[in-house]
Write an enzyme that holds these catalytic residues in place. Structure first.
Site, PDB file in Angstrom:
ATOM      1  N   TYR A  62       0.827  -1.201   0.000  1.00  0.00           N
ATOM      2  CA  TYR A  62       0.000   0.000   0.000  1.00  0.00           C
ATOM      3  C   TYR A  62       0.861   1.251   0.000  1.00  0.00           C
ATOM      4  CZ  TYR A  62      -4.103  -2.802   1.176  1.00  0.00           C
ATOM      5  OH  TYR A  62      -5.118  -3.707   1.161  1.00  0.00           O
ATOM      6  N   MET A 110      -3.802  -5.913   6.252  1.00  0.00           N
ATOM      7  CA  MET A 110      -4.627  -6.664   7.193  1.00  0.00           C
ATOM      8  C   MET A 110      -4.352  -8.168   7.138  1.00  0.00           C
ATOM      9  SD  MET A 110      -8.738  -6.922   7.701  1.00  0.00           S
ATOM     10  CE  MET A 110      -8.923  -5.294   8.358  1.00  0.00           C
TER      11      MET A 110
END
EC number: 5.1.1.1
Length: 166
Positions: A62, A110
């Site tokens: 990310y 996550m």
């Protein structure tokens, strides 16, 4: 507490509360449990779910915070902050693949973490990866993350499968 047990004599007391040393973890910031002849009771392992060859300059994770310095192999672990791994772990935080240190690259997501597999070019999907344990002390991971080992071991959620051994 654990630090007091190592630092003071307790011949005149009836009981002590050992605390973190029960996990095999050092109570001291500058030592690992193995330095104190403690045995870790938790060995955290994940597996590679993907292995990719990336080109120099390609981004990982990310925000594209990490870029490949050369053509290289990257592994994706089935592990992330949803599994209790610290989200703020920085690139360079170590993992073990076949006994070789391989660094986290990019951001922890996550459910996944990317690692640099240049030290283990033959690693493949399904390969076991040590997150922390006997040969990679949780105290070392905590230092990379800027926290204490107690926080890491206490944040392991039930979402991750547990295998109990004696």
């Amino acid at each position: 507490n654990s630090a007091a047990i190592f630092n003071f004599s307790y011949e005149r007391y009836d009981w002590v509360r050992p605390g973190i040393m029960l996990y095999g973890i050092s109570p001291f910031a500058d030592k690992n449990g193995v330095d104190l002849e403690l045995q870790p009771v938790m060995h955290v392992v994940s597996r590679l779910i993907s292995v990719k060859q990336l080109r120099q300059g390609e981004s990982v994770g990310y925000g594209a915070t990490w870029q490949c310095p050369e053509d290289m192999q990257v592994g994706i672990l089935s592990l992330g902050y949803g599994d209790g791994y610290p989200r703020l772990a920085a690139s360079g935080t170590p993992f073990l693949v076949r006994g070789q240190r391989c660094a986290l690259i990019g951001r922890v997501s996550m459910d996944m973490i990317a690692i640099d597999l240049r030290r283990c070019p033959d690693a493949g999907v399904g390969e076991a990866v040590t997150v922390w344990g006997q040969d990679l002390p949780v105290e070392e991971i905590a230092r990379h993350v800027g926290t204490i080992a107690y926080e890491l071991v206490c944040n392991m959620p039930l979402r991750a499968p547990y295998i109990w051994q004696e």
